[in-house]
Scaffold this motif. Structure first.
Motif, PDB file in Angstrom:
ATOM      1  N   LEU A   8      43.081 -53.363 -55.103  1.00 50.38           N
ATOM      2  CA  LEU A   8      42.535 -52.042 -54.786  1.00 50.38           C
ATOM      3  C   LEU A   8      43.492 -51.248 -53.899  1.00 50.38           C
ATOM      4  CD1 LEU A   8      38.750 -52.809 -54.125  1.00 50.38           C
ATOM      5  CD2 LEU A   8      39.819 -51.903 -56.189  1.00 50.38           C
ATOM      6  N   PHE A   9      44.117 -51.900 -52.932  1.00 46.93           N
ATOM      7  CA  PHE A   9      45.070 -51.202 -52.065  1.00 46.93           C
ATOM      8  C   PHE A   9      46.312 -50.757 -52.833  1.00 46.93           C
ATOM      9  CE2 PHE A   9      42.786 -53.165 -48.428  1.00 46.93           C
ATOM     10  CZ  PHE A   9      42.654 -52.023 -47.646  1.00 46.93           C
ATOM     11  N   GLN A  10      46.540 -51.344 -53.991  1.00 41.07           N
ATOM     12  CA  GLN A  10      47.634 -50.926 -54.858  1.00 41.07           C
ATOM     13  C   GLN A  10      47.144 -49.938 -55.923  1.00 41.07           C
ATOM     14  OE1 GLN A  10      49.193 -54.569 -56.449  1.00 41.07           O
ATOM     15  NE2 GLN A  10      49.873 -55.336 -54.459  1.00 41.07           N
ATOM     16  N   PHE A  11      45.897 -49.455 -55.744  1.00 40.32           N
ATOM     17  CA  PHE A  11      45.275 -48.522 -56.692  1.00 40.32           C
ATOM     18  C   PHE A  11      45.221 -49.109 -58.098  1.00 40.32           C
ATOM     19  CE2 PHE A  11      47.199 -45.949 -53.316  1.00 40.32           C
ATOM     20  CZ  PHE A  11      46.093 -45.255 -52.871  1.00 40.32           C
ATOM     21  N   ASP A  12      44.966 -50.395 -58.158  1.00 40.56           N
ATOM     22  CA  ASP A  12      44.869 -51.109 -59.422  1.00 40.56           C
ATOM     23  C   ASP A  12      43.450 -51.645 -59.553  1.00 40.56           C
ATOM     24  OD1 ASP A  12      45.146 -52.550 -61.710  1.00 40.56           O
ATOM     25  OD2 ASP A  12      46.477 -54.087 -60.870  1.00 40.56           O
ATOM     26  N   LEU A  13      42.709 -51.154 -60.555  1.00 43.23           N
ATOM     27  CA  LEU A  13      41.334 -51.583 -60.763  1.00 43.23           C
ATOM     28  C   LEU A  13      41.230 -52.825 -61.633  1.00 43.23           C
ATOM     29  CD1 LEU A  13      39.550 -48.132 -61.262  1.00 43.23           C
ATOM     30  CD2 LEU A  13      39.650 -49.550 -59.204  1.00 43.23           C
ATOM     31  N   GLY A  14      42.358 -53.352 -62.038  1.00 43.07           N
ATOM     32  CA  GLY A  14      42.346 -54.592 -62.799  1.00 43.07           C
ATOM     33  C   GLY A  14      42.587 -54.384 -64.275  1.00 43.07           C
ATOM     34  N   TYR A  15      42.571 -55.498 -65.006  1.00 41.58           N
ATOM     35  CA  TYR A  15      42.858 -55.490 -66.447  1.00 41.58           C
ATOM     36  C   TYR A  15      41.701 -56.158 -67.185  1.00 41.58           C
ATOM     37  CZ  TYR A  15      45.627 -55.801 -70.729  1.00 41.58           C
ATOM     38  OH  TYR A  15      46.101 -55.663 -72.009  1.00 41.58           O
ATOM     39  N   SER A  16      41.169 -55.463 -68.176  1.00 41.10           N
ATOM     40  CA  SER A  16      40.047 -55.983 -68.933  1.00 41.10           C
ATOM     41  C   SER A  16      40.532 -56.905 -70.051  1.00 41.10           C
ATOM     42  CB  SER A  16      39.231 -54.832 -69.531  1.00 41.10           C
ATOM     43  OG  SER A  16      38.274 -55.310 -70.439  1.00 41.10           O
TER      44      SER A  16
END
Length: 318
Positions: free
Chosen positions: A72-80
């Motif tokens: 989240l701190f890297q503005f990454d919401l993840g990979y589905s």
């Protein structure tokens, strides 16, 4: 003003962090193994274990949360894994569809709801007042899922006037686009419409009893001018408060509406992600909606100063 905005933006961090904790824990409580659900019943134990390792599900719960916060701190919401795409791409693809539905419903609810509320206040104690009050009471009491099904049965199955599912395309013409928008728009707008009617009526009644309104009437100012220029403007503060709450609830209520009408928006994305046990998508979309709620509330607070100059947000920030 600037100090107030800065403070509210800073307050976003603990709010979103709390939301992230709650969503993270809830998604881990969803019954079923995400890896098994994603791969299907034909998957081998080895394939399931490999996917669990890839998703980090074999790590301790605290370690999973730490990794999630780092993303989240890297503005990454993840990979589905289920959609085989980044969550951010899915949100950017579906969010405009939800905005179209929400804006259409909001405009519809504001126009009809405020008009009914104004008429009820001006015609207090008459047939129109009782009629609109009764309709408003029914409107806030109807469950969204029941109303959606009834509208589909009436206008799609029995009458055949409107399509029951899907989202129209502008390539097929504006008629096709709006015909797909009418039923879900009405379904999503019903409760806010009734709420705006009731709040507008009560707020207008209070303002119409003020001395400056009576003075304007005594001076012979036209009735419509008193209502529009003087009464409605001063009655807008509580309406704005409800507006912020209703926009937020409409974004959340889109989950049911979009599911009923197979509308390809954020709500449908969340439901599909839950069914697929794709908790990464659920976490990202819910966190994104939480950010929208806070920003909408901030915008409504700023609009107070436009409607009522007596409000000074800089004093609140001290």
């Amino acid at each position: 003003m600037l100090r107030y905005i800065t403070r509210r933006i800073v307050d976003l961090i603990p709010t979103l962090f709390l939301v992230a904790i709650i969503v993270f824990l809830i998604t881990r409580m969803i019954p079923g193994d995400p890896a098994s659900t994603m791969l299907g019943p034909q998957a081998s134990v080895e394939e399931i274990n490999n996917l669990r390792e890839q998703l980090g599900l074999n790590d301790p719960l605290f370690q999973q949360f730490v990794d999630y916060v780092k993303q989240l701190f890297q503005f990454d919401l993840g990979y589905s894994i289920a959609y085989n795409r980044p969550v951010t791409e899915l949100i950017l693809e579906r969010f405009p569809n939800t905005i179209v539905l929400t804006l259409f419903s909001l405009i519809l609810s504001l126009i009809i709801g405020m008009t009914a509320g104004i008429v009820s206040a001006v015609k207090r104690g008459t047939f129109w007042d009782y009629a609109f009050s009764l309709i408003s009471l029914i409107g806030v009491s109807i469950p969204v899922f029941w109303l959606g099904i009834m509208l589909v049965l009436l206008f799609s199955v029995y009458l055949g006037w409107l399509p029951s599912t899907g989202m129209g395309s502008m390539q097929n013409g504006i008629v096709d686009y709006f015909s797909h928008l009418i039923l879900p728009g009405i379904t999503l707008a019903t409760i806010p419409m009734a709420t705006f009617s009731r709040i507008t009526r009560s707020s207008m009644l209070e303002v119409l009893e003020q001395n400056y309104i009576k003075t304007a009437k005594a001076k012979g100012v036209a009735g419509w001018l008193i209502v529009v220029k003087h009464a409605l403007k001063n009655a807008m503060t509580p309406i704005l408060t409800v507006l912020g709450m209703q926009v937020s609830s409409m974004l959340g209520g889109a989950v049911l509406t979009e599911t009923i009408y197979s509308w390809p928006g954020m709500g449908r994305l969340i439901v599909d992600a839950i069914n697929r046990r794709d908790f990464i998508v659920v976490q990202g979309t819910v966190l994104f909606l939480a950010l929208l709620f806070v920003l909408i509330n901030l915008l409504i607070d700023l609009l107070y100063t436009v409607v009522n100059p007596k409000v000074r947000l800089t004093k609140v920030a001290k």
